[in-house]
Design an enzyme around this catalytic site. Structure first.
Site, short mmCIF file in Angstrom:
data_model
loop_
_atom_site.label_atom_id
_atom_site.label_comp_id
_atom_site.label_asym_id
_atom_site.label_seq_id
_atom_site.Cartn_x
_atom_site.Cartn_y
_atom_site.Cartn_z
N ARG A 112 -20.80 37.21 -54.83
CA ARG A 112 -20.54 38.55 -54.56
C ARG A 112 -20.01 38.96 -53.26
O ARG A 112 -19.42 40.03 -52.97
CB ARG A 112 -21.92 39.51 -54.72
CG ARG A 112 -22.13 39.41 -56.28
CD ARG A 112 -21.35 40.10 -57.15
NE ARG A 112 -20.88 41.24 -56.94
CZ ARG A 112 -21.11 42.39 -56.86
NH1 ARG A 112 -22.53 42.68 -57.50
NH2 ARG A 112 -20.40 43.47 -56.44
N ARG A 137 -17.24 38.87 -51.48
CA ARG A 137 -16.03 38.64 -51.73
C ARG A 137 -14.85 38.22 -50.62
O ARG A 137 -13.88 37.61 -50.84
CB ARG A 137 -15.45 39.85 -52.14
CG ARG A 137 -15.95 40.36 -53.61
CD ARG A 137 -15.67 41.59 -53.82
NE ARG A 137 -16.40 42.54 -52.95
CZ ARG A 137 -16.67 44.13 -52.90
NH1 ARG A 137 -15.90 44.76 -54.06
NH2 ARG A 137 -17.50 44.58 -52.10
N GLU A 166 -14.81 26.25 -57.20
CA GLU A 166 -15.94 25.80 -58.05
C GLU A 166 -15.72 24.51 -58.89
O GLU A 166 -14.77 24.47 -59.49
CB GLU A 166 -16.69 26.93 -58.54
CG GLU A 166 -18.05 26.54 -59.08
CD GLU A 166 -18.72 27.43 -59.83
OE1 GLU A 166 -18.40 28.84 -59.72
OE2 GLU A 166 -19.99 27.36 -60.46
N TYR A 167 -16.62 23.68 -59.16
CA TYR A 167 -16.62 22.70 -60.15
C TYR A 167 -16.56 23.34 -61.44
O TYR A 167 -17.22 24.15 -61.72
CB TYR A 167 -18.03 21.87 -60.01
CG TYR A 167 -18.14 20.64 -60.83
CD1 TYR A 167 -17.44 19.46 -60.36
CD2 TYR A 167 -18.62 20.73 -62.20
CE1 TYR A 167 -17.49 18.18 -61.39
CE2 TYR A 167 -18.79 19.74 -62.94
CZ TYR A 167 -18.23 18.64 -62.68
OH TYR A 167 -18.22 17.43 -63.29
N LEU A 207 -16.84 33.60 -39.25
CA LEU A 207 -18.08 34.05 -38.66
C LEU A 207 -18.51 35.37 -38.97
O LEU A 207 -19.71 35.59 -39.22
CB LEU A 207 -18.03 33.52 -37.30
CG LEU A 207 -19.18 33.94 -36.59
CD1 LEU A 207 -20.40 33.01 -37.15
CD2 LEU A 207 -18.94 33.52 -34.84
N ARG A 226 -28.78 37.64 -46.86
CA ARG A 226 -29.48 36.75 -47.75
C ARG A 226 -30.45 35.93 -46.92
O ARG A 226 -31.35 35.15 -47.63
CB ARG A 226 -28.33 35.89 -48.33
CG ARG A 226 -27.19 36.49 -48.95
CD ARG A 226 -27.77 37.27 -50.13
NE ARG A 226 -26.58 37.97 -50.83
CZ ARG A 226 -26.87 38.53 -51.97
NH1 ARG A 226 -28.17 38.80 -52.46
NH2 ARG A 226 -25.66 39.16 -52.58
#
Lengths: 340, 340, 340, 340
Positions: free
Chosen positions: D112, D114, D120-121, D249, D259
């Site tokens: 989320r 953005r 991504e794998y 940064l 988070r």
């Protein structure tokens, strides 16, 4: 996710209420506003709101006071010019908001389009519904052409992967490329479908066990349940989620160019197709230009262009003389509708 | 803006210091790090930092542990595949930071590329330097082809504008399109240059008057000056500003595709050209694929593609039969190298 | 830029036409749709379109089928909760489009807000109008408090700059900080205004000379003019430009938090103030929460918070004991309404 | 996902190779480059590359030629000033790239953010590994405080939800809020863990069945398998995925502020904590300012600020007199360390 019956009543109420507005207005969109357009077995796309129309694209390009000339012919020409020359900013002046219900694995691809606003139903705070996607036989077949294409792909993941892939595909498609052998037999497809359905149900039962909750009641009144945010992790990615998704026309067209494409996974492509129909209603001139220049068009490399020049000049030319790789040559001949 | 002599010393100091790193490293970039590459009469591009190389693109595409195979041939193939199929995310894994000195009117175009990080020298807090851009005769001539193209443009700004434009150009280019008549005469060009230079100087003098400051001293010790943020507004947009600008490789290539293009204004194109040379040093394989598929390539509409199919099949076909507009037909024949 | 009289007629026509819509509708915005709200001497803000309302924020937060409860009280509570806890995504579900006329130096600050869509009037293809910003005495005075603050700023630009700045300010504000001495005398202000106006006119005359065009006619029919994209660079940044600007509510509030702030330059703040009034009409609940939590609120550091804890506990405490720097202490006492 | 042993060898090779660079260099980061820092039971964070350091923040703020003064004291002051006044753009001048292995449900929250670059794998093209997250008892306990907080949340999802939630929690936490009753008993926790593990294994077996592949070999050589992109949808969201993630940064600090916060889900917070340690090594001054002003700081509303003013002035004041809601009052007293 709210009970569907209640939802239906609310949608009717929303559809009945009308207000006078001075804003750009698109009757063809008003007709379908709030209506759930079905996708896959339980998904949908619902148009919630929109801003602007073809005129808004023209208006922004002209940055003039009013709506510009009302002659469609000149608007059409300007919109085609903008699309052809990649003047993309005027297309950003239209905005659309959709309510979408979609399997998690589709949502995971979709969210990669970063220039959009999203509010997703939260499995941290709310109980997820017992709704999951089960492909039908068509959904399963769809992939076969794709599988064959993958075999042609360059070495994305290293030699080992490629070798294994080749063997794997060999096992799948023994004889000829076009053969029916590629398809899962009706029995195999039915078995796959049965397994997906049964295991999805089982997963939801486990989810409820972990929550210690079924139909709003504790399963064991003397026991405690796991936090929702944790219990949800046992649900597979074919479970449905839903979100509000808002983006501008330019980024929506970019989304369509990637997701309505035949290389896209079938399950996201069917959403893109429904959205493409909405766009056609919304901004018919922009959509036409997009269909002509982007979706139906082609990008040629410098080398491909030089090969075409020679062909147009009547020269006979083979793949080896062309300088193109076998793959590139085949792709080009394909686009020119030539057998080679 | 710091004194250039001091700047030079600091740059030397920065260039002398070296540290051992385990990161992806590009000697061809280390060679030019911190060096001001001149652009226009007083501008420059200075490479400040970079992250990643061609290998980082491949690494991201593979999402594997290490650097992937070291065989250039397969890396090249993968990078070309990614470019051809618009798999753009691996190119976002490289990042570059530039220090740029550029006229304000160029900065105003440049800043439209939103996916970048920018820190600009602030005229609110600091005194702007007496440095402005004055085009030379080449800079003035460059535009003429452009002017002619503009006359061909569709009606972006309404009929009135178009008519006036046509008259205006008629006045400028009386006889033939290729004629020397299009060019400002050496005297006219010299006069334009003289006027730009003289008025730029005058503007700076006015700026200092408003600030009541010259060479760090009050002009009138008994008077007060206007705030810097306000005084600066009398400076025209050919004055130089400078900024740190940081972006990823994908967005940088997009910048180049628009700004190194012949439709771009000459004054931004010369910056794009210098940056293109930096990119060629940095990621030679990605740059080669970009040059082949994007810069040297072409986009064809569905209709143009169908016309090419017929031409390749040996059919004789006129503009009228093609379905293309006169403009589109001419553009297509141009790309195919045909006179028509 | 189109002739204003024509513009006025078109605006009237747009305002008269009304259509029925099922979309979220805000009568208080319909009232001002398309009307130019004046800013500065010749600028304006015109509301062109909008999507959503307070209900759309709530709807996205609930991701439910319908509009949610219609009880304002609970919507208000939810919106305040979202604002307080920085759940910003629901505020992205509203979108607004403005037509703005503004001086170039204001546009240069404004464009730094990257999450917005912009179409600007192009000086490459069109003749710029003879319209420029001239501050009045209020505009000139406004800055003085700001100038004093700047003197307090940390060393953004090195020691040399700071020393010079200190001397410069000393020259400006001899005696006491609140004294009238800070202000330009009426004569000085009048002189600055006169100079700005005269030089702006002169710049436009030079622009026309370079173009060899006045009032749509060549000035010298036998001479050629410079390309528009080049001639425009002699115009200073107080000349007006205009654009369509579209953004979502979350990013708009962020814009206001920075640009309606007293640290913002007066000339952009007056635009932010007009936009704040539009937002108040549009989403009164969201605006109220924003005003309370963001504009009227404060951010405290860990250290400041600990000082407040001690003060609330009745402790006497000095700046030195607090651990805060002199500047931080002064800012904190200021916010607590204490003299120190 | 590559075999871990091979991965380890490649990492060693990468770590051994060193090159001289003129770029900003951070020895404390070089020490941990490429090393997998473990998170959860099978996840990790690996630093792949970085650009810039604290000096790069200062450099961008000064937009000067060189590195600015080397005196740490003044750099520290400037960085704190930038953080305090939300001058965020200089922090965008540093960039970091991480390789992360994480459960899908964590990836869904993470994505989320953005303003980042992601590769991504792909489960469309590659076989996913048999690796899934199983919480330990600590992971399960962690949530309880959170659960209690949720009960306090405003009515995000309608009254019905709230009532049900209240009943649900009542069932969970019978007696007192702080009581051990809240916790799942060791037996309950063990049972939840057992179920998650067993069902994850079963899901992977089903995945292999659908693919008709185990350990690189067809399970039934005469049968065909489902396409990878389809088979993967039966895997639950506690399965691990991995990606390369690159961001600047400023956006990384924003990520941490949300988070590494106690409101974040435990499983993403542990990743944020590891990343916070990397940031501390990378840009110690910026991190310190961030910890002080953002993580350890507080945001107060206008009303809360006015209450604090009265408290600091020594006034006695109750919740009712304060104008704050019960929830807001409690939150404020909590921050002031007062019992009420």
């Amino acid at each position: 996710m709210a009970d569907e019956r209640d939802g239906q009543d609310e949608i009717e109420a929303l559809r009945e209420a009308q207000y006078p507005t001075r804003r750009a207005n698109v009757p063809a969109l008003e007709d379908i506003l709030y209506t759930a357009l079905p996708v896959l077995d339980r998904g949908f796309v619902r148009l919630i709101d929109y801003m602007g129309d073809d005129g808004a694209v023209v208006q922004a390009a002209r940055v003039s006071y009013g709506k510009g000339t009302t002659q469609v012919s000149s608007d059409r020409g300007l919109i085609r010019y903008l699309m052809r020359h990649r003047h993309t900013t005027p297309f950003e002046m239209c905005e659309i908001k959709l309510h979408v219900k979609l399997p998690i694995f589709v949502a995971r691809q979709w969210i990669r389009h970063r220039t959009a606003n999203v509010n997703e139903y939260s499995g941290r705070y709310s109980i997820l519904s017992r709704e999951f996607y089960v492909p039908d036989e068509k959904g399963i077949d769809t992939r076969l052409a794709k599988l064959r294409e993958d075999a042609d792909q360059p070495d994305l993941l290293g030699d080992e992967w490629r070798q294994r892939e080749a063997q794997h595909l060999a096992a799948q498609s023994r004889t000829n490329k076009q053969g029916r052998d590629d398809r899962l037999s009706p029995e195999e497809a039915a078995e796959a479908i049965r397994l997906i359905r049964a295991e999805s149900r089982r997963a939801y039962t486990n989810y409820e066990k972990l929550l210690n909750e079924h139909a709003g009641e504790p399963i064991d009144p003397n026991a405690k349940g796991l936090a929702r945010e944790l219990a949800r992790m046992v649900l597979p990615t074919n479970f449905y989620t839903e979100w509000y998704w808002k983006t501008d026309l330019h980024n929506l067209l970019h989304f369509l160019s990637l997701r309505a494409d035949r290389h896209a996974q079938y399950e996201i492509r069917v959403y893109a197709d429904v959205i493409a129909d909405i766009v056609k209603r919304w901004v018919p001139l922009s959509y036409e230009a997009f269909a002509d220049y982007v979706m139906g068009g082609a990008r040629l490399s410098a080398l491909e262009l030089s090969v075409i020049k020679r062909l147009v000049a009547g020269e006979k030319i083979t793949q080896k003389e062309s300088g193109l790789s076998v793959r590139e040559w085949r792709e080009l001949m394909d686009r020119l509708g030539r057998e080679e």
